[in-house]
Write a protein that holds these residues in place. Structure first.
Motif, short mmCIF file in Angstrom:
data_model
loop_
_atom_site.label_atom_id
_atom_site.label_comp_id
_atom_site.label_asym_id
_atom_site.label_seq_id
_atom_site.Cartn_x
_atom_site.Cartn_y
_atom_site.Cartn_z
N TYR A 205 0.92 -1.07 0.00
CA TYR A 205 0.01 -0.04 -0.12
C TYR A 205 0.80 1.13 -0.03
N GLN A 206 0.51 2.25 -0.84
CA GLN A 206 1.32 3.22 -0.80
C GLN A 206 1.02 4.50 0.31
N PHE A 207 -0.17 4.33 0.85
CA PHE A 207 -0.51 5.21 2.03
C PHE A 207 -1.51 4.19 2.76
N GLU A 208 -1.24 4.38 4.23
CA GLU A 208 -1.97 3.36 5.02
C GLU A 208 -1.86 3.83 6.41
N GLU A 209 -2.92 3.25 7.46
CA GLU A 209 -2.99 3.31 8.41
C GLU A 209 -3.54 2.13 9.28
N GLU A 210 -2.99 1.36 10.10
CA GLU A 210 -3.63 0.30 10.63
C GLU A 210 -4.17 0.50 12.12
N ASP A 211 -5.07 -0.30 12.52
CA ASP A 211 -5.46 -0.18 13.89
C ASP A 211 -6.02 1.18 14.14
N VAL A 212 -6.78 1.81 13.37
CA VAL A 212 -7.64 3.17 13.40
C VAL A 212 -8.64 2.84 14.56
N ILE A 213 -9.11 3.58 15.34
CA ILE A 213 -9.95 3.27 16.55
C ILE A 213 -11.08 4.02 15.91
N VAL A 214 -12.07 3.52 15.41
CA VAL A 214 -13.15 3.85 14.98
C VAL A 214 -14.31 3.03 14.71
N ILE A 215 -15.41 3.43 14.75
CA ILE A 215 -16.69 2.40 14.61
C ILE A 215 -17.30 2.64 13.40
N LEU A 216 -17.33 1.32 12.62
CA LEU A 216 -17.71 1.54 11.16
C LEU A 216 -19.25 1.09 11.24
N SER A 217 -20.30 2.10 11.46
CA SER A 217 -21.49 1.83 11.66
C SER A 217 -22.58 2.01 10.25
N GLY A 218 -21.79 2.46 9.25
CA GLY A 218 -22.48 2.61 8.17
C GLY A 218 -22.24 1.54 7.14
N ASP A 219 -22.92 1.41 5.92
CA ASP A 219 -22.49 0.69 4.88
C ASP A 219 -22.63 1.13 3.31
N ARG A 220 -22.59 2.74 3.07
CA ARG A 220 -22.71 3.32 1.85
C ARG A 220 -21.26 3.90 1.59
N VAL A 221 -21.38 4.43 0.52
CA VAL A 221 -20.11 5.19 -0.18
C VAL A 221 -20.44 6.52 -0.35
N ALA A 222 -19.99 7.44 0.15
CA ALA A 222 -20.49 8.99 0.21
C ALA A 222 -19.10 9.72 -0.37
N LEU A 223 -19.30 10.74 -1.10
CA LEU A 223 -18.46 11.78 -1.56
C LEU A 223 -18.87 13.32 -0.92
N ARG A 224 -17.94 14.09 -0.52
CA ARG A 224 -18.16 15.63 -0.32
C ARG A 224 -17.21 16.03 -1.59
N ILE A 225 -17.96 16.94 -2.47
CA ILE A 225 -16.91 17.41 -3.44
C ILE A 225 -16.78 18.96 -3.43
N ASN A 226 -15.63 19.25 -2.91
CA ASN A 226 -15.45 20.70 -2.68
C ASN A 226 -14.59 21.27 -3.83
N GLY A 227 -15.19 21.90 -4.65
CA GLY A 227 -14.42 22.51 -6.04
C GLY A 227 -13.76 21.63 -6.65
N ALA A 228 -14.57 20.49 -7.15
CA ALA A 228 -13.65 19.32 -7.99
C ALA A 228 -14.73 18.68 -8.79
N THR A 229 -14.40 17.99 -9.56
CA THR A 229 -15.31 17.15 -10.80
C THR A 229 -15.22 15.54 -10.50
N ILE A 230 -16.21 14.88 -10.13
CA ILE A 230 -15.80 13.40 -10.42
C ILE A 230 -16.22 12.99 -11.66
N LYS A 231 -15.12 12.27 -12.23
CA LYS A 231 -15.45 11.75 -13.61
C LYS A 231 -16.02 10.59 -13.68
N ASN A 232 -15.66 9.69 -12.98
CA ASN A 232 -16.27 8.29 -12.76
C ASN A 232 -15.80 7.63 -11.41
N MET A 233 -16.49 6.67 -11.05
CA MET A 233 -16.22 5.80 -9.91
C MET A 233 -16.73 4.51 -10.01
#
Length: 247
Positions: A205-233
């Protein structure tokens, strides 16, 4: 006469949907938007992919019709975005989120994997990729900046423990990232690569963090798009990363 009847039926159908939207719940509104999108032909093309694993690619550069309706027809709820060569957002209030679960179906823990092709408009532009996200845009993820990606944990962004080398400024240029988050024990493993998921070294992996303390309560994929264009996903149904054990 047939044309007149068709026109009257179309007007009646749209009127019923509009009235239903006023009195329905948010979930019902999403259903109404999907039906309306199908009626007016608004959509964003999708294709199935199988490399490096199974997934669905959403082509936002060739959407047709109103932005909200086109995205609704493709399984997203959108807010404060427009369509112009992709999904264009102007602030952190410009968002899209999947209407249904977008988790990998492999293993017993939550996993989410995406590929995103985007363009930042200025050095201050950002994209927040939250996966897996709650419907209120809570969850771990990535803050994509002009020269690097940071991790997002509990609403705050910071550099990765293994940050990797920053890339040259991507302002005004199309860029591709492959991003993944795994639930592991009481936390998460957040990691990613520059480049398309089909071509990256899946074992490093080129960038990573292991053992991050966080609760994964969701199941969606979301984007906040601040001054940008999403071409495809591309949203994958299986994990991309292979380093370590993810069973």
């Amino acid at each position: 006469m047939k044309l007149t009847r068709f026109f009257l039926f179309s007007v009646f159908t749209l009127s019923v949907l509009n009235c239903a939207e006023l009195f329905s719940s948010k979930e019902d509104q999403n259903d109404d938007q999907l039906i309306l999108a199908l009626l007016v032909g608004a959509r964003c093309p999708t294709t199935s992919v199988s490399t490096p694993t199974v997934g669905t690619r959403f082509d936002f550069t060739n959407c047709t019709g109103d932005a909200n309706l086109a995205l609704a027809g493709s399984g997203f709820q959108a807010s404060n975005v427009t369509l112009s060569g992709g999904i264009v957002g102007t602030s952190n209030n410009s968002t899209i989120i999947t209407n249904a679960s977008s988790l990998s179906n492999s293993g017993g823990n939550k996993k989410a994997s995406i590929e995103i092709v985007y363009q930042l408009n200025s050095a201050s532009s950002t994209i927040s990729a939250i996966l897996p996200s709650t419907t209120s845009f809570g969850g771990p993820g990535f803050l994509i900046r002009d020269i690097r990606a940071d991790k997002i944990v509990n609403g705050t962004s910071s550099a990765f423990g293994t940050a990797g080398a920053p890339w040259s400024s991507s302002v005004g240029q199309e860029k591709t990232l492959c991003l993944e988050i795994h639930e592991e024990g009481a936390g998460a493993h957040i990691f990613g690569w520059q480049g398309a998921c089909a071509t990256v070294d899946r074992s490093a992996y080129q960038f990573e963090e292991e053992d991050v303390i966080v609760i994964l309560s969701g199941d969606r994929v979301a984007l906040r798009i601040n001054g940008a264009t999403i071409k495809n996903m591309t949203i994958y149904n299986q994990s991309i990363g292979t380093a370590g054990s993810f069973l």
